[in-house]
Enzyme design. Structure first.
Site, PDB file in Angstrom:
ATOM      1  N   HIS A 127       0.865  -1.186   0.000  1.00 19.41           N
ATOM      2  CA  HIS A 127       0.000   0.000   0.000  1.00 19.41           C
ATOM      3  C   HIS A 127       0.904   1.240   0.000  1.00 19.41           C
ATOM      4  CE1 HIS A 127      -3.447   2.365   0.208  1.00 19.41           C
ATOM      5  NE2 HIS A 127      -4.006   1.957   1.322  1.00 19.41           N
ATOM      6  N   GLN A 130      -0.400   4.867   0.997  1.00 20.99           N
ATOM      7  CA  GLN A 130      -0.610   5.019   2.429  1.00 20.99           C
ATOM      8  C   GLN A 130       0.703   5.337   3.135  1.00 20.99           C
ATOM      9  OE1 GLN A 130      -3.671   4.690   4.375  1.00 20.99           O
ATOM     10  NE2 GLN A 130      -2.253   5.730   5.738  1.00 20.99           N
ATOM     11  N   ASP A 223      -3.392  -1.355  12.608  1.00 18.35           N
ATOM     12  CA  ASP A 223      -4.318  -1.532  11.491  1.00 18.35           C
ATOM     13  C   ASP A 223      -5.344  -2.578  11.913  1.00 18.35           C
ATOM     14  OD1 ASP A 223      -5.501  -1.462   9.000  1.00 18.35           O
ATOM     15  OD2 ASP A 223      -3.923  -2.597   7.985  1.00 18.35           O
ATOM     16  N   CYS A 264      -4.340   3.620   9.717  1.00 14.39           N
ATOM     17  CA  CYS A 264      -4.626   3.904   8.313  1.00 14.39           C
ATOM     18  C   CYS A 264      -6.126   3.964   8.020  1.00 14.39           C
ATOM     19  CB  CYS A 264      -3.954   2.873   7.422  1.00 14.39           C
ATOM     20  SG  CYS A 264      -4.441   1.177   7.772  1.00 14.39           S
ATOM     21  N   ARG A 292      -3.643  11.801   2.716  1.00 15.74           N
ATOM     22  CA  ARG A 292      -3.678  10.922   1.550  1.00 15.74           C
ATOM     23  C   ARG A 292      -3.809  11.734   0.255  1.00 15.74           C
ATOM     24  NH1 ARG A 292      -5.190   5.709   1.961  1.00 15.74           N
ATOM     25  NH2 ARG A 292      -4.577   5.755  -0.240  1.00 15.74           N
TER      26      ARG A 292
END
Length: 312
Positions: A127, A130, A223, A264, A292
């Site tokens: 990712h 991120q 997460d 996240c 983001r």
């Protein structure tokens, strides 16, 4: 460097440039309004998405382009058209492609065939968007990256943990991963990150003890424990195994006095994080989400203007 498929594809200078560009887009969101004028950016989403879908669409728009969001039922892939053929066709119409899917191999195949930049907007393995936003958030809050330690607590083998590990070591930061047996990063991932840490002056700790991991950490990160598609048995097992890795006030109190919390998102309060932590004054989770957008702008701008050299 034509594409961004994972953080490890970047050089240290590339990462530094992306963070500088992202900070610039924070200050001046419309700094490059003509880059994508009259051009489209297809955004293929095979998985649900909130932050990635909206932030990348907004980034394309701020750069003057038109985002076109499509899913598996809207292209011919399910009727047998190859990824390579789809990539070549997209290259005839578009400036870049953003893809969020399952297999990393599919993104690699798309990038190999597409004559335009391809951006990995999340796969099972990585990712990168991120991770750029994460380091932007840390740098914004503390003023620097070096000298700070990130402690990631929870499922240490997932895509977010892997990209964060790659980004932190590339930036010369210290990072600790705390996870139970079976949820630690792979040996290959650790070895690669350790080699990068040695080159950049950072360090890595991998442990099964969350208290050890967060000790003196500037950032405590977690997460979700559960992934889309997990069976009910797997979900139950994960909750049992990872229960001791919840980020709660007790764990935050073991970190540095000025430590912040990051996530996240989406978050499951009462599972990987206590509500009092994510909703408390030390949480940067929603600033992280906001970042983001400039991170996506930076990646698009850097790829479209051929600013990235790639890992050497």
């Amino acid at each position: 460097m034509k594409d961004l498929l994972r953080v490890a594809d970047l050089s240290a200078d590339d990462l530094s440039l992306l963070l500088k560009l992202a900070a610039g887009f924070q200050d001046e969101p419309a700094a490059e309004p003509g880059l994508l004028t009259g051009r489209i950016v297809p955004m293929y989403f095979a998985k649900p998405s909130t932050r990635t879908r909206l932030s990348t669409a907004a980034a394309v728009t701020r750069l003057g382009g038109t985002p076109v969001t499509v899913g598996p039922d809207e292209l011919q892939l399910r009727r047998g058209e190859t990824i390579g053929d789809t990539a070549r066709v997209m290259g005839s119409y578009a400036a870049a492609v953003v893809i969020r899917t399952f297999a990393d191999a599919d993104v690699a195949d798309l990038a190999a065939a597409a004559p335009i930049p391809v951006i990995n907007a999340l796969t099972d393995g990585h990712h990168p968007l991120q991770a750029v936003a994460d380091l932007l958030t840390v740098k914004e809050h503390f003023g620097d990256l070096r000298g700070h330690r990130i402690a990631y607590v929870g499922d240490g083998g997932n895509n977010v943990a892997r990209s964060l590990l790659e980004a932190a070591t590339l930036a010369g930061m210290d990072i600790a991963i705390a996870a139970p047996d079976g949820y630690l990063p792979t040996g290959e991932t650790i070895a690669s990150a350790e080699a990068e840490a040695r080159r950049r002056g950072g360090s890595i700790m991998v442990t099964q003890d969350p208290v050890t991991a967060v000790s003196d950490a500037s950032v405590v990160y977690t997460d979700v424990w559960l992934s889309m598609g997990d069976s009910e048995d797997e979900r139950t097992h994960r909750k049992d195994v990872l229960a001791a890795y919840q980020v709660n006030q007790y764990l935050m109190d073991r970190a540095a006095e000025d430590a912040v919390f990051m996530h996240c998102l989406p978050a499951h309060r009462g599972e990987e994080v206590a509500a009092a932590v994510i909703d408390g004054g030390r949480s940067l989770a929603f600033r992280q989400a906001a970042n983001r957008l400039p991170a996506a702008q930076a990646v698009l701008y850097a790829l479209l203007t051929d600013r990235l050299e790639g890992h050497r």
